[in-house]
Design an enzyme around this catalytic site. Structure first.
Site, short mmCIF file in Angstrom:
data_model
loop_
_atom_site.label_atom_id
_atom_site.label_comp_id
_atom_site.label_asym_id
_atom_site.label_seq_id
_atom_site.Cartn_x
_atom_site.Cartn_y
_atom_site.Cartn_z
N ASN A 162 0.79 -1.24 0.00
CA ASN A 162 0.00 0.00 0.00
C ASN A 162 0.82 1.29 0.00
O ASN A 162 0.36 2.30 -0.50
CB ASN A 162 -1.03 -0.01 1.13
CG ASN A 162 -0.42 -0.12 2.50
OD1 ASN A 162 0.73 -0.54 2.65
ND2 ASN A 162 -1.17 0.23 3.52
N GLU A 258 5.37 -4.84 11.81
CA GLU A 258 4.24 -3.88 11.81
C GLU A 258 3.13 -4.58 11.07
O GLU A 258 3.23 -4.80 9.86
CB GLU A 258 4.60 -2.64 11.02
CG GLU A 258 5.68 -1.80 11.61
CD GLU A 258 5.83 -0.51 10.81
OE1 GLU A 258 5.78 -0.55 9.58
OE2 GLU A 258 5.98 0.53 11.44
N CYS A 292 -3.04 0.68 7.07
CA CYS A 292 -3.03 -0.10 8.32
C CYS A 292 -3.72 0.69 9.41
O CYS A 292 -4.40 0.13 10.27
CB CYS A 292 -1.61 -0.44 8.73
SG CYS A 292 -0.55 0.98 8.93
N1 LIG Z 1 1.31 -1.77 10.89
C1 LIG Z 1 1.74 -1.16 9.79
O1 LIG Z 1 2.60 -0.29 9.82
C2 LIG Z 1 1.19 -1.52 8.45
C3 LIG Z 1 1.38 -0.65 7.37
C4 LIG Z 1 0.85 -0.99 6.14
C5 LIG Z 1 0.17 -2.17 5.98
N2 LIG Z 1 -0.01 -3.00 7.04
C6 LIG Z 1 -0.78 -4.23 6.91
O2 LIG Z 1 -0.42 -4.90 5.70
C7 LIG Z 1 -1.54 -5.63 5.21
C8 LIG Z 1 -1.73 -5.32 3.75
O3 LIG Z 1 -0.53 -5.45 3.04
P1 LIG Z 1 -0.21 -6.74 2.13
O4 LIG Z 1 -1.47 -7.24 1.53
O5 LIG Z 1 0.91 -6.36 1.24
O6 LIG Z 1 0.28 -7.75 3.26
P2 LIG Z 1 0.89 -9.23 3.06
O7 LIG Z 1 1.05 -9.78 4.43
O8 LIG Z 1 0.09 -10.00 2.09
O9 LIG Z 1 2.33 -8.99 2.41
C9 LIG Z 1 3.30 -8.20 3.05
C10 LIG Z 1 4.66 -8.52 2.45
O10 LIG Z 1 5.03 -9.85 2.80
C11 LIG Z 1 5.48 -10.54 1.65
N3 LIG Z 1 5.34 -11.99 1.86
C12 LIG Z 1 4.25 -12.75 1.72
N4 LIG Z 1 4.54 -14.04 2.03
C13 LIG Z 1 5.84 -14.07 2.39
C14 LIG Z 1 6.72 -15.09 2.82
N5 LIG Z 1 6.34 -16.34 2.95
N6 LIG Z 1 7.98 -14.75 3.11
C15 LIG Z 1 8.42 -13.48 2.99
N7 LIG Z 1 7.63 -12.47 2.58
C16 LIG Z 1 6.35 -12.76 2.30
C17 LIG Z 1 4.65 -9.94 0.54
O11 LIG Z 1 5.22 -10.17 -0.73
C18 LIG Z 1 4.71 -8.47 0.94
O12 LIG Z 1 5.95 -7.91 0.54
C19 LIG Z 1 -2.71 -5.19 6.06
O13 LIG Z 1 -2.99 -6.17 7.02
C20 LIG Z 1 -2.22 -3.92 6.74
O14 LIG Z 1 -2.87 -3.61 7.94
C21 LIG Z 1 0.51 -2.70 8.27
#
Ligand SMILES: NC(=O)c1ccc[n+]([C@@H]2O[C@H](COP(=O)([O-])OP(=O)(O)OC[C@H]3O[C@@H](n4cnc5c(N)ncnc54)[C@H](O)[C@@H]3O)[C@@H](O)[C@H]2O)c1
Length: 484
Positions: A162, A258, A292
């Site tokens: 995002n 996070e 998030c």
């Molecule tokens: N707390 C925060 O600061 C914050 C900020 C932004 C988004 N978010 C959260 O992120 C989520 C949305 O983002 P998303 O859909 O990209 O999340 P996601 O968990 O699907 O992916 C996050 C990252 O992890 C990677 N990933 C996935 N599987 C993996 C694995 N097995 N090994 C290593 N990396 C892997 C993805 O390619 C991506 O780069 C929401 O839940 C949101 O709340 C949190």
């Protein structure tokens, strides 16, 4: 709509200071969430290429850690300048790749340059400490400890889709200024934006191998990276399920996570309802709620609920809905599965008796802003994170009930409290099991130098510029044993 495969460019990955095609011969298609066309392809790299990237990062890190802070600062300043120079190009890519309006995409790039500069300045002003032995019983003045912060080594940076540039740089900048090398694995949807950001870094002529961008299939390189012995620290931002899975695999290396959120907006009976509604709407619906820290539930006192819902309805119906190219607030979600998930939450709530105040209209992955009233605790949307433009209103009859429901969530990122009574605001804030509480304002991450903390299912460790630098360094103690 036809798929425009032919003109989409193929991007290379960045290994040891050079742009390369993967030996795998395979690429991953990146499809725009609103153009519904393939806008580019990224390399699906191999495990051997991951090994090479980590090996080159280790080599580069040793020399980098020996350079002076001022030298490292000059590279990072140059990178920030290059990002500003490339802001139009990068913003266009962010818009096409993750469907964010051009204005917000540009803001993201400029905010990132500001973030990098502030990170440098913060690091320039962080100092070690020293202590003498004689403050402990039996200790001697001739023992002097010098405590400095040293880099951890090679940091694995994994941001979500995002904020593909800002949340990546929020990991890279503190890692680099404090003497680490970085392996950057962008979100698949977000890879091209990440590559563009690294193009800016490449122009700043950082030493070869210090930063490598690895793009690939999660199933091939995801777990491999996380479990790799050459990784010394992981900074991850993403969903709670992914984060928890990753933490289990990572073993005994420092981790900052996070994760997701379900931030409540608590509206007391004495709140300024117009102002609260305006903050709730921008908190819940900007970028379609794909933040998030979006407000993901409203806990409103029953005596003012009808009035608040009336204002929210009127204002939500004024929101612009459509293409990010038109600057719309509510835009298509990142993919069809995400839209299906949000629709599933809405349908479940309606089935269990929630009222649709406005919305519940869908066009492919575009979900119109939806407000659900009379939401109760048996509905999934009371607890699950939609990451989309669907906002539940739960009516409560006391502060205590609002606090109880707020804290019952598995998440603990942020909360907002709307009230004119500052004492009540503090009293509620003190009881909130979240990293931050906003009083009379929407939940949000910035400004970026504030500590940013998720508790419970929302994360582990802290970000925010100072905290991020601390998390990517460790204390090292050198003890002088003087003879005089
Ligand atoms: N707390 C925060 O600061 C914050 C900020 C932004 C988004 N978010 C959260 O992120 C989520 C949305 O983002 P998303 O859909 O990209 O999340 P996601 O968990 O699907 O992916 C996050 C990252 O992890 C990677 N990933 C996935 N599987 C993996 C694995 N097995 N090994 C290593 N990396 C892997 C993805 O390619 C991506 O780069 C929401 O839940 C949101 O709340 C949190």
């Amino acid at each position: 709509m036809t798929t425009n495969v032919l003109i989409s460019p193929t991007y290379e990955f960045y290994l040891n200071g050079e742009w390369k095609e993967s030996q795998s011969g395979q690429t991953i298609d990146i499809k725009s969430p609103y153009l519904h066309e393939i806008i580019g392809k990224v390399q699906a790299i191999t495990k051997e290429e991951v090994d090479e990237a980590i090996c080159s990062a280790h080599k580069a890190q040793k020399k980098w850690a020996e350079t002076s802070l001022q030298q490292r600062a000059s590279y990072l300043y140059k990178w920030a300048d290059e990002l500003v120079n490339m802001q139009d190009e990068i913003a266009e890519v962010i818009m096409q790749e993750v469907g964010k309006s051009l204005k917000d995409s540009k803001n993201e790039v400029v905010r990132t340059a500001d973030f990098i500069r502030y990170t440098v300045e913060e690091a320039l002003h962080m100092h070690g400490e020293s202590m003498k032995g004689d403050s402990f019983p039996g200790g001697s003045k001739s023992k002097v400890a010098i405590i400095e912060r040293v880099p951890l080594g090679v940091v694995l940076a994994i941001p979500p889709f995002n904020y593909p540039v800002n949340l990546a740089a929020a990991k890279l900048a503190p890692a680099l200024i404090s003497g680490n090398a970085v392996i950057f694995k962008p979100a698949t949807q977000g890879s091209i934006s990440g590559i563009k950001m690294i193009e800016a870094l490449h122009k700043a002529e950082f030493p070869k191998g210090l930063v490598n961008i690895v793009t690939g299939r999660g199933s091939v390189i995801g777990d491999y990276l996380v479990e790799h012995k050459g990784i010394d620290m992981i900074s991850f931002t993403g969903g709670t399920n992914t984060g928890v899975r990753l933490a289990k695999k990572a073993g005994m290396i420092p981790l900052v996570l996070e994760l997701g959120g379900k931030d409540p907006g608590i509206v007391r009976e004495d709140a300024d309802l117009e102002k609260a509604a305006q903050q709730i709407i921008s908190g819940a619906f900007s970028y379609s709620g794909q933040r998030c820290t979006a407000i993901k539930r409203v806990l409103v006192h029953v005596n003012v609920a009808d009035e608040l819902v009336g204002i929210l309805k009127e204002e939500i119906e004024k929101l612009s809905v459509g293409s990010p190219e038109e600057g719309s607030t509510v835009v298509p979600l990142i993919d069809d599965q995400s839209a299906d998930f949000v629709q599933g939450l809405i349908d479940d709530a309606i089935e269990k008796g929630a009222t649709v105040v406005t919305g519940n209209k869908r066009d492919r992955n575009l979900i119109y802003p939806t407000l659900l009233d009379q939401v109760t605790e048996d509905m999934r949307i009371a607890w699950e994170e939609p990451f989309g433009p669907a906002l539940p209103v739960i009516r409560v009859s006391s502060d205590e009930e609002a606090i109880k429901i707020a804290n019952k969530s598995e998440f603990g990122l942020q909360a907002s409290v709307f009230t004119k009574d500052i004492n009540k605001a503090f009293s509620i804030a003190n009881k909130m099991e979240t990293g931050s509480v906003q009083i009379n304002g929407r939940t949000e991450r910035g400004p970026d130098h504030f500590p940013f903390i998720g508790v419970k299912g929302s994360g582990m460790g802290a970000q925010g510029i100072h905290k991020s630098i601390e998390s990517m360094t460790r204390e090292k103690v050198t003890v002088l044993n003087l003879t005089d």
